[in-house]
Write a protein that holds these residues in place. Sequence first.
Motif, PDB file in Angstrom:
ATOM      1  N   THR A 663      34.737  43.350  32.550  1.00 58.29           N
ATOM      2  CA  THR A 663      34.145  44.691  32.578  1.00 58.29           C
ATOM      3  C   THR A 663      34.809  45.475  33.699  1.00 58.29           C
ATOM      4  O   THR A 663      35.458  44.899  34.577  1.00 58.29           O
ATOM      5  N   GLU A 664      34.583  46.752  33.690  1.00 61.00           N
ATOM      6  CA  GLU A 664      35.158  47.596  34.739  1.00 61.00           C
ATOM      7  C   GLU A 664      34.678  47.139  36.118  1.00 61.00           C
ATOM      8  O   GLU A 664      35.449  47.047  37.051  1.00 61.00           O
ATOM      9  N   ALA A 665      33.366  46.866  36.172  1.00 62.56           N
ATOM     10  CA  ALA A 665      32.795  46.427  37.446  1.00 62.56           C
ATOM     11  C   ALA A 665      33.474  45.147  37.918  1.00 62.56           C
ATOM     12  O   ALA A 665      33.819  45.013  39.090  1.00 62.56           O
ATOM     13  N   GLU A 666      33.674  44.230  36.991  1.00 59.04           N
ATOM     14  CA  GLU A 666      34.331  42.964  37.367  1.00 59.04           C
ATOM     15  C   GLU A 666      35.765  43.209  37.829  1.00 59.04           C
ATOM     16  O   GLU A 666      36.225  42.617  38.787  1.00 59.04           O
ATOM     17  N   ARG A 667      36.434  44.114  37.147  1.00 58.40           N
ATOM     18  CA  ARG A 667      37.828  44.414  37.538  1.00 58.40           C
ATOM     19  C   ARG A 667      37.867  45.006  38.944  1.00 58.40           C
ATOM     20  O   ARG A 667      38.756  44.734  39.718  1.00 58.40           O
ATOM     21  N   GLY A 668      36.838  45.821  39.240  1.00 59.39           N
ATOM     22  CA  GLY A 668      36.785  46.425  40.570  1.00 59.39           C
ATOM     23  C   GLY A 668      36.616  45.393  41.684  1.00 59.39           C
ATOM     24  O   GLY A 668      37.029  45.607  42.817  1.00 59.39           O
ATOM     25  N   GLN A 669      36.005  44.278  41.348  1.00 56.20           N
ATOM     26  CA  GLN A 669      35.737  43.221  42.344  1.00 56.20           C
ATOM     27  C   GLN A 669      36.974  42.383  42.645  1.00 56.20           C
ATOM     28  O   GLN A 669      36.992  41.641  43.605  1.00 56.20           O
ATOM     29  N   LYS A 671      40.139  40.589  43.773  1.00 58.39           N
ATOM     30  CA  LYS A 671      41.084  40.595  44.901  1.00 58.39           C
ATOM     31  C   LYS A 671      42.247  39.725  44.464  1.00 58.39           C
ATOM     32  O   LYS A 671      42.149  38.503  44.507  1.00 58.39           O
TER      33      LYS A 671
END
Length: 769
Positions: A663-669, A671
Amino acid sequence: MFKIKYCLASMLFLVGALAIAQEESEEKREPGHYNQSKFKQLYEEFSTPNTYRSASGAPGPDYYQQRADYKMNIVLDDKNAKINGVETITYYNNSPDDLEFLWVQLDQNVRAKDSKSPLRDGNGVNFAYTASNFASTYIQEPFDGGFNIEYVKDANGKPLSFTINQTMMRLNIPKPLKSGEQISFSIKWWYNIPDHTVNRARSGYEYFAKDGNRAYVIAQFFPRMAVYSDVEGWQNHQFWGSGEFALPFGNYDVSITVPADHILDATGVLQNRDDVFSKEMMKRYKQAKKSYDKPVLIVTQEEAEAAEKGFSDKTKTWKFKATNVRDYGFATSRKFIWDMQAVKIGGKDVMAVSMYPKEGNPLWEEQSTKAVVQTLKTYSKHTFDYPYHKAISVHAKNQGMEYPMICWNYGRPNEDGTYSDRTKYGMISVIIHEVGHNFFPMIVNSDERQWGWMDEGLDTFMQYLAEQEFGKNYPEVIAPNTKYPSRRGEAAKIVPYMAGDQSYISPIMSNPENVYQLGPNAYGKPATALNILRETVMGEELFDHAFKTYAQRWKFKHPTPEDFFRTMEDASAVDLDWYWRGWFYTTDYVDIGVKGVKKYYVSSKPTKQMEKYMADRNLTESDLPPLVYLAEEDSEDYYPDLKGKFPSATSQNLKEFMMDKLTEAERGQIKEPKYFYEITFDKPGGIPMPLIVEYTYADGSKENITYPAEIWRKNDAEVRRVLASQKELVGIVVDPKLETADIDTTNNSWPIKEEKSDFDKFKENIKGK
Ligand SMILES: [Zn+2]
């Protein structure tokens, strides 16, 4: 160099990093490798569990132990330094076996004129002797210190046949002692008491030429029943001098007659205090029973010095009873100063007691009882509440020996009363050690003759914990801002022994008579092994619970090594067979290092190895799932423009995977690591240990990772770890806090540091002096 077998089924795509499961190098494998595995379970070394001893390490449903009760009248002849005794032993056969004969131990026969003990040394000449040892070895007639057995009689007063074989006496009873039966018999005996300052006797007297007095510390002084058990049958190995004792529990009723001006203390509860104490002593004793913060003198130095001049012709009889003890000892002299204080253990009062001639002061009045108190507290916390009503520390020159409730300890100041730190710490440490022996082996009653480490090693380990707590509780005694300087226990302290000449090292699992360097073998190495197990392998919580379980399961019983090993696993769910194997059954040492580091970058293009893999199998990329590749820096697969880029920037497959699956949120996390390192660790030493690694990054930050010892389970020589990082790796140190007793730290760092070996430092020191 190494073959990589790709197993497609096990290819794992993880978020943020790509891992390809790769089997390890097989080139180093020898046929039969797995039979030599350090992680192989100890089925061949351990005895088979049975109904006496369970596989869990606990006593089994049919566990039994024999019992021996003693009623003794002892008379000390101070003028002639002789001891006389009449004893009645009642022996209970709780075993399922009928016994055709009984074995009684005559330990003093090791000092008989015809003892074979001095004849078995094959070491040749010593380069130095103490004057007394030189005289006793080459000048004087051999000391006649063996038992003189005047009679052995049955319960009806009829003579019982016996046969003496060195330090063992077989009682030839007229009919077998059946299972469940008991037998009583009496022995009358005497022997000449040795000067214990000569030839390292464990018991005897010290003569004080200045005042003409003797101070006696008396033990192994009466014929004692041998142990009969499910493990050894009769434990009737001879007493040669090093392998200590194996004794059954029982109740003791003992009267000891000594000169009337002597002060005496012993195993057991004093039955006639009113007869042997003066009114003043009684008054002080009552004070001592309520004094929890400092000792109260029962006999002062002034009073002891006055008594030294007395030489009374009268006698006094001290009467004691002891319940459930495995041995008996006493100390007596008119030279003794005596102090006592109370200590609360598990809600009950125990008396911490010290007895010492004036030659021990000022050190003894300052430190001895303190050390007794600390020992009772620390050991009780880690095992069980100290069950006896007192613990006595007696000062005797050069001695360090333990008996139930009483022990002898060295630590003597110079004649002017000054003393070195070495003397002070040596004295505190030996008191902690010998008082600690109340727990191992006086209560957790292991067979010292066969397994020296089971009492010495466990006790030395506990001693370390007690010393460290002593240092915290009595900061005024030790150097400011330091820890108590324990001689044994810390990992680094055992390195010189374990790195030493293998021809002088034996496994811990050896009989004490047969080893060189008994100190490190039975004391230092097992203590260190347990300390490392606690601090580095298991962790304090799991270790402490398991160790306590062992102590509680086996208090007032007879454990074997397997009972200990099994309980430690049973109570913790930590498989420790590899640890017991490496530390206790071999003379291997620990040496783990970092051998090399390779850098990798993510690539979308198949590496040369992958191309070969596909060619060998007639595969093309379209036959395979989307793959991400790691290419080694400066290899033929390496593209400098990939360096330092996120994996998703260089691998379309990875980018697509992340866009599709996350998900977008996961992609944002995410590193994403920039750097991939393959680090090769090697293990020249035989003992597997956890691989403790400190990684240092370019920004100065550090990361500590401990890989479990099982990392070595398939390849005992070399393992490789992949480290994926956003930061550049600039340094690696293996075992940075020296927790594992690694014998060679020159291979512990990357990049390799110029490190002087101990030998080089030693050479420089010599040159400097
Ligand atoms: Zn000891």
